[in-house]
Design an enzyme around this catalytic site. Structure first.
Site, PDB file in Angstrom:
ATOM      1  N   ASN A 153       0.853  -1.187   0.000  1.00 32.64           N
ATOM      2  CA  ASN A 153       0.000   0.000   0.000  1.00 32.64           C
ATOM      3  C   ASN A 153       0.884   1.230   0.000  1.00 32.64           C
ATOM      4  O   ASN A 153       1.999   1.182   0.501  1.00 32.64           O
ATOM      5  CB  ASN A 153      -0.837   0.033   1.278  1.00 32.64           C
ATOM      6  CG  ASN A 153      -2.071  -0.817   1.176  1.00 32.64           C
ATOM      7  OD1 ASN A 153      -2.460  -1.232   0.092  1.00 32.64           O
ATOM      8  ND2 ASN A 153      -2.672  -1.086   2.303  1.00 32.64           N
ATOM      9  N   ASP A 154       0.363   2.320  -0.496  1.00 36.43           N
ATOM     10  CA  ASP A 154       1.103   3.567  -0.489  1.00 36.43           C
ATOM     11  C   ASP A 154       1.168   4.082   0.950  1.00 36.43           C
ATOM     12  O   ASP A 154       0.139   4.354   1.556  1.00 36.43           O
ATOM     13  CB  ASP A 154       0.331   4.579  -1.351  1.00 36.43           C
ATOM     14  CG  ASP A 154       1.275   5.454  -2.121  1.00 36.43           C
ATOM     15  OD1 ASP A 154       2.485   5.384  -1.876  1.00 36.43           O
ATOM     16  OD2 ASP A 154       0.786   6.199  -2.992  1.00 36.43           O
TER      17      ASP A 154
END
Ligand code: C5P
Length: 399
Positions: A212-213
């Site tokens: 995930n960012d």
């Protein structure tokens, strides 16, 4: 920690004096009020004027230059300070302090000092390891001096050894730790707080993963802020960011690792802050060897454990749970759903998709959503400042 503290900075004569100019600026940036005293040999390396201009106050160098008849300067400085810092501390001044010698402004003021003293020795390796120097250090430690261990590294002599003046980040971190150990009014003292940070990585094969960012900046800032308020902090982090040495850190990679690490701590924890961007899915199997390129690739994923939800089901009345909700649409609607579905006490909601806030940057705007209170928005600011508000919420909630 450092903000608002009155710091007497004593500078003694070693080549590292030029680095202390920067340390003083850092202390001032952290909100300290700094007054400086120097030995004659220190002023051979850097002029007192440099310290005067930057501290905006006269520098004390001479015990007999009593410019104000209403006070005795060296006693006045000793009494004024909340904390004293000696940097660099030379072998010579160290030996004088260990023996109660008061033959200049610095040694006289320090002999008269009853507040906590933090020292940063820096010298040649042979001088540092000499048993006389080590005995002097031990004597001062017995008198409640905090004396840092110098770095090992490139010395002015042109070779590597122990005695090097440490990087300012390390000095500031150890100084913050020292201040904390002398503060008994901290609101989270005796509380244990677990903070998660970073985007977990789910391995596809030994060189590839999905994630995930997330930089981990928000979680790391929260861990530091909880620590500053007195908590024992465990930072379970999947981020590459560095964290101060005083933070107890557990390094994890996947959601499964994070789940196990957090659950291991949960029983003895008073609050958990799930700031991590946990991957919701992971490949159902990790290839042992690097996969070869093909025209098409189909991966199958399985659902990861929802850590926050598991904690919500296990949580006792005396435990607090804080979750995050990063949303691209209908922020408050989804945040409220999470508050209930995960049995959290607070959801920190932030809008995703704007360049100046959220993922990977230093700033964020968030809305705090808890039960029985209207949502409260904390306008765009540094993540360290956002974490002050979140930890303030936690302190109020726990009381
Ligand atoms: O359900 P969603 O991922 O949007 O919820 C976000 C919150 O739940 C965050 O606090 C995140 O750390 C946590 N979370 C979790 N385990 C997951 C996914 C999210 O603890 N598998």
């Amino acid at each position: 920690m450092i903000e608002g503290k009155k710091v007497a900075l004593y500078v003694t004569g070693g080549i590292a004096v030029y680095k202390v100019v920067d340390l003083m600026r850092e202390l001032i940036k952290h909100g300290a009020v700094v007054r400086v005293a120097m030995t004659k040999s220190a002023s051979e390396f850097v002029s007192p004027l440099t310290f005067q201009v930057l501290s905006k106050h006269a520098v004390y160098t001479n015990t007999f230059a009593e410019d104000d008849p209403s006070v005795v300067n060296h006693i006045n400085l000793a009494d004024w300070a909340d904390f004293s810092v000696i940097a660099p501390l030379t072998a010579n001044t160290l030996a004088k302090l260990a023996n109660g010698i008061a033959d200049n402004f610095v040694t006289s003021a320090l002999l008269a000092t009853t507040n906590p003293i933090f020292a940063v020795p820096a010298m040649n390796e042979n001088m540092y390891t000499n048993t006389v120097t080590q005995e002097n250090i031990d004597r001062l430690k017995l008198r409640n001096y905090m004396i840092m261990t110098p770095d090992v590294g490139f010395l002015a002599e042109g070779y590597s050894g122990q005695g090097r003046y440490p990087e300012k980040e390390r000095i500031i971190h150890e100084f913050e730790s020292f201040i904390r150990s002398h503060s008994d009014q901290l609101p989270l003292k005796g509380k244990r707080v677990v903070v998660t940070a970073g985007g977990t990585k789910e391995r596809i094969d030994p060189v590839r993963y999905i994630s995930n960012d997330s930089s981990g900046k928000m979680g790391h800032a929260l861990a530091v802020e909880a620590w500053k308020k007195g908590a024992d902090v465990v930072l379970v982090s999947a981020s590459h960011l560095e964290s101060p040495s005083y933070i107890n850190r557990v390094v994890v990679e996947s959601a499964r690792d994070m789940h196990d690490a957090v659950l291991k701590e949960f029983d003895q924890t008073d609050a958990v802050i799930m700031a991590a961007a946990v991957s919701d899915y992971s490949p159902d199997k990790m290839e042992e060897q690097k996969m070869k390129k093909k025209d098409e690739l189909t991966l199958h994923f399985k659902k990861n454990p929802d850590i926050l939800k598991d904690l919500g089901q296990k949580k006792r009345d005396d435990q607090t749970l804080i979750g995050f909700a990063a949303e691209t649409e209908e922020l408050l609607h989804y945040a409220e759903k999470k508050l209930n579905a995960k049995n959290a006490d607070l959801i920190v909601a932030n809008q995703v998709g704007e360049k100046d806030r959220g993922f990977n940057v230093d700033k964020n705007e968030v809305t705090l959503l808890s039960r029985n209170h209207p949502p409260r928005t904390i306008s765009l600011r540094e993540k360290s400042e956002v974490s002050v508000e979140i930890i303030e919420w936690l302190i109020n909630f726990m009381n």
